[in-house]
Design a protein around this motif. Sequence first.
Motif, PDB file in Angstrom:
ATOM      1  N   MET A   1      12.847   7.781   1.982  1.00  0.00           N
ATOM      2  CA  MET A   1      13.881   6.841   1.535  1.00  0.00           C
ATOM      3  C   MET A   1      14.538   7.351   0.260  1.00  0.00           C
ATOM      4  SD  MET A   1      13.572   2.805   0.484  1.00  0.00           S
ATOM      5  CE  MET A   1      13.370   2.207   2.148  1.00  0.00           C
ATOM      6  N   VAL A   2      15.867   7.352   0.256  1.00  0.00           N
ATOM      7  CA  VAL A   2      16.654   7.693  -0.927  1.00  0.00           C
ATOM      8  C   VAL A   2      17.432   6.447  -1.337  1.00  0.00           C
ATOM      9  CG1 VAL A   2      18.572   9.075  -1.820  1.00  0.00           C
ATOM     10  CG2 VAL A   2      16.862  10.133  -0.331  1.00  0.00           C
ATOM     11  N   LEU A   3      17.278   6.050  -2.582  1.00  0.00           N
ATOM     12  CA  LEU A   3      17.923   4.835  -3.080  1.00  0.00           C
ATOM     13  C   LEU A   3      18.986   5.188  -4.115  1.00  0.00           C
ATOM     14  CD1 LEU A   3      14.740   2.599  -3.534  1.00  0.00           C
ATOM     15  CD2 LEU A   3      16.431   2.468  -1.695  1.00  0.00           C
TER      16      LEU A   3
ATOM     17  N   ILE B   1      11.330   0.329   4.650  1.00  0.00           N
ATOM     18  CA  ILE B   1      10.217   1.193   4.256  1.00  0.00           C
ATOM     19  C   ILE B   1       9.405   1.622   5.473  1.00  0.00           C
ATOM     20  CG2 ILE B   1       7.948   1.072   3.120  1.00  0.00           C
ATOM     21  CD1 ILE B   1       9.391  -0.241   0.747  1.00  0.00           C
TER      22      ILE B   1
ATOM     23  N   THR C   1      14.208   0.565 -10.747  1.00  0.00           N
ATOM     24  CA  THR C   1      14.324   0.321  -9.302  1.00  0.00           C
ATOM     25  C   THR C   1      12.948   0.146  -8.674  1.00  0.00           C
ATOM     26  OG1 THR C   1      16.320   1.680  -9.261  1.00  0.00           O
ATOM     27  CG2 THR C   1      15.273   1.235  -7.146  1.00  0.00           C
ATOM     28  N   LEU C   2      11.987   0.937  -9.125  1.00  0.00           N
ATOM     29  CA  LEU C   2      10.630   0.855  -8.569  1.00  0.00           C
ATOM     30  C   LEU C   2       9.976  -0.478  -8.902  1.00  0.00           C
ATOM     31  CD1 LEU C   2       9.554   4.505  -9.404  1.00  0.00           C
ATOM     32  CD2 LEU C   2      10.066   3.580  -7.135  1.00  0.00           C
TER      33      LEU C   2
ATOM     34  N   LEU D   1      11.436  -3.264  -6.733  1.00  0.00           N
ATOM     35  CA  LEU D   1      10.841  -3.339  -5.399  1.00  0.00           C
ATOM     36  C   LEU D   1       9.485  -4.038  -5.456  1.00  0.00           C
ATOM     37  CD1 LEU D   1      11.732   0.202  -3.994  1.00  0.00           C
ATOM     38  CD2 LEU D   1      12.627  -1.993  -3.171  1.00  0.00           C
TER      39      LEU D   1
ATOM     40  N   ILE E   1       5.676   1.745  -1.397  1.00  0.00           N
ATOM     41  CA  ILE E   1       6.751   2.370  -2.187  1.00  0.00           C
ATOM     42  C   ILE E   1       6.436   3.841  -2.424  1.00  0.00           C
ATOM     43  CG2 ILE E   1       7.982   2.337  -4.400  1.00  0.00           C
ATOM     44  CD1 ILE E   1       7.331  -0.669  -4.578  1.00  0.00           C
TER      45      ILE E   1
ATOM     46  N   SER F   1       6.923   6.130   0.655  1.00  0.00           N
ATOM     47  CA  SER F   1       8.205   6.170   1.364  1.00  0.00           C
ATOM     48  C   SER F   1       9.374   6.644   0.504  1.00  0.00           C
ATOM     49  CB  SER F   1       8.535   4.786   1.948  1.00  0.00           C
ATOM     50  OG  SER F   1       8.596   3.819   0.917  1.00  0.00           O
ATOM     51  N   VAL F   2       9.471   6.171  -0.743  1.00  0.00           N
ATOM     52  CA  VAL F   2      10.611   6.540  -1.600  1.00  0.00           C
ATOM     53  C   VAL F   2      10.431   7.973  -2.088  1.00  0.00           C
ATOM     54  CG1 VAL F   2      11.938   5.971  -3.662  1.00  0.00           C
ATOM     55  CG2 VAL F   2      10.908   4.136  -2.306  1.00  0.00           C
TER      56      VAL F   2
ATOM     57  N   ILE G   1      15.375   8.587  -6.307  1.00  0.00           N
ATOM     58  CA  ILE G   1      16.243   7.477  -6.736  1.00  0.00           C
ATOM     59  C   ILE G   1      17.338   8.059  -7.632  1.00  0.00           C
ATOM     60  CG2 ILE G   1      16.397   5.286  -7.975  1.00  0.00           C
ATOM     61  CD1 ILE G   1      13.395   4.917  -7.403  1.00  0.00           C
TER      62      ILE G   1
END
Length: 576
Positions: free
Chosen positions: A330-332, A416, A437-438, A441, A451, A454-455, A458
Amino acid sequence: MAAVLPNAAPGGPMPGLARALMQAGRLSATQAEALQKKSVAEKQAFIDVLLSSGAIESKALAVFCAETFAYPLLDLGALSPEALPAKIIDNKLMQAQRVIALAKRGNKMSVAISDPTNLQALDQIKFQTESTVEPVIVAHDALLQLLARISKNSEQSIAELAGEEAEIQFAEEEEAASNVADAAANEVEDAPVVRFLNKMLMDAVNLGASDLHFEPFEKFYRIRFRVDGVLIEHAQPPISIKEKLVSRIKVLAKLDISEKRVPQDGRMRLIVSPTKTIDLRISTLPTLFGEKTVMRILDATQAQMGIDSLGYEPDQRALLLDAIQRPYGMVLVTGPTGSGKTVSLYTCLNILNKPGINISTAEDPAEINLPGVNQVNVNDKAGLTFPVALKSFLRQDPDIIMVGEIRDLETADIAIKAAQTGHMVFSTLHTNDAPSTLTRLMNMGVAPFNIASSVILITAQRLARRLCSCKQPVEIAPELLLKAGYAPEELDGAWKPYGPVGCERCNGSGYKGRVGIYQIMPITPAIEALILAHGNAMQIAAQSQAEGVKSLRQSGLVKVKAGLTSLEEVLGCTNE
């Protein structure tokens, strides 16, 4: 220009002007009754019927009214429309009630009127302007002539503002117009209004505006453009066109032109040239003095500019490209509204958009059309929410999924899980920087281990105005540069900050275009450990700094050092 009277039965109440003339012996009871009956039958104002009958001349009537009602008398022959105060009374009301605003001092306003017994007109002017009205008597024929000149000048001013017919075309315009009743269509096809709207759109495109604001107020109407993130006033057309202008926009956007009580959203497409098409997103909002309309320009070419033009530093670009090329994760992208998140995501999707890749997006709404990408507009009323769209995507054999925004725990959980089961997921959040951001979430209720697993990266971003080519070096005290965030060793005299000057190319602002300021934070094993230990944003920020991640302020200072933007811009859009 006869004013229409309310329906009344013959022999009804005698107008005040008729009674005054009868009491003074200037009109017999028989004459007055006959004129009153004719006035009602022909639906004309009594003063029009009186003067057309020849019972009294216009100038003589004016002298009589001034003496009888003790009001000043004015000769309108010497006045021109240009000498009159503007925007005190709505032109429509002046024409309907046949009065002209002459002057306003404090809370008192002088108005020219030929029939001082027309209390309805005086009360309406008083109500609209919230002023004490002081009548000034004028000859009726001179009043009508000046009103006609004012009306003609108003129409001319629209035509002058509109200029020549712009080379512009709207997609599906004929289909849109066919959805409107004939009477409404005739109203919104007013040629000067059509040309004026076309000119505003072309001006906005030529200036590089991102939004157009059509704003009605009590005594004026203004149009503002958002250029390089800043709103600037572009025009103040006559307030009388506000309804026709909104109706024209609604027809083009296929909105309900009869509905003015609730907000509406729509879209339309502008064909600028055979090779260039621009989408516009339309939003209407009822306000105290009419409907405010905002048009957002969605230029698909922005998403095709390439990652090099967005302003990433070489090391930041390398980190981002490495993350989006991975098979899953995942890219946020985070930042406030208007910080360029959508363009960044679309740029990444364009890089990955190849025949062998299946890409699906859920957006609210889809702002730019990307050929080859399956784009879905969420519709909460119809039950097509972000979670529903995401669940459907997972049954559509996707490789890459983009979620317009993670707003709740359900959306976050599904996204996720998709990232954990072999899909690349892109999404946005509204947070101030990458480390927060973390924690955002986690505060939503997402489990820390989900988290961490998956991430993968950011990016937080802002948009700063780019200095125009007319920029000049400026002297900034070293202590101010140190306070801004520069290290002492950076102030070695090898570079100078630049500031805005202003020229014809940038319309005197000193800025032309915008440049991105980024914080790119990959999720390293050390940061994963902090997430699993429920670390807060400050701890994560400290760890990322130790690993060489620049904060938004530090990235902005690099742009100042390179002469791309000014220190004021960076200080204005970043916190530290």
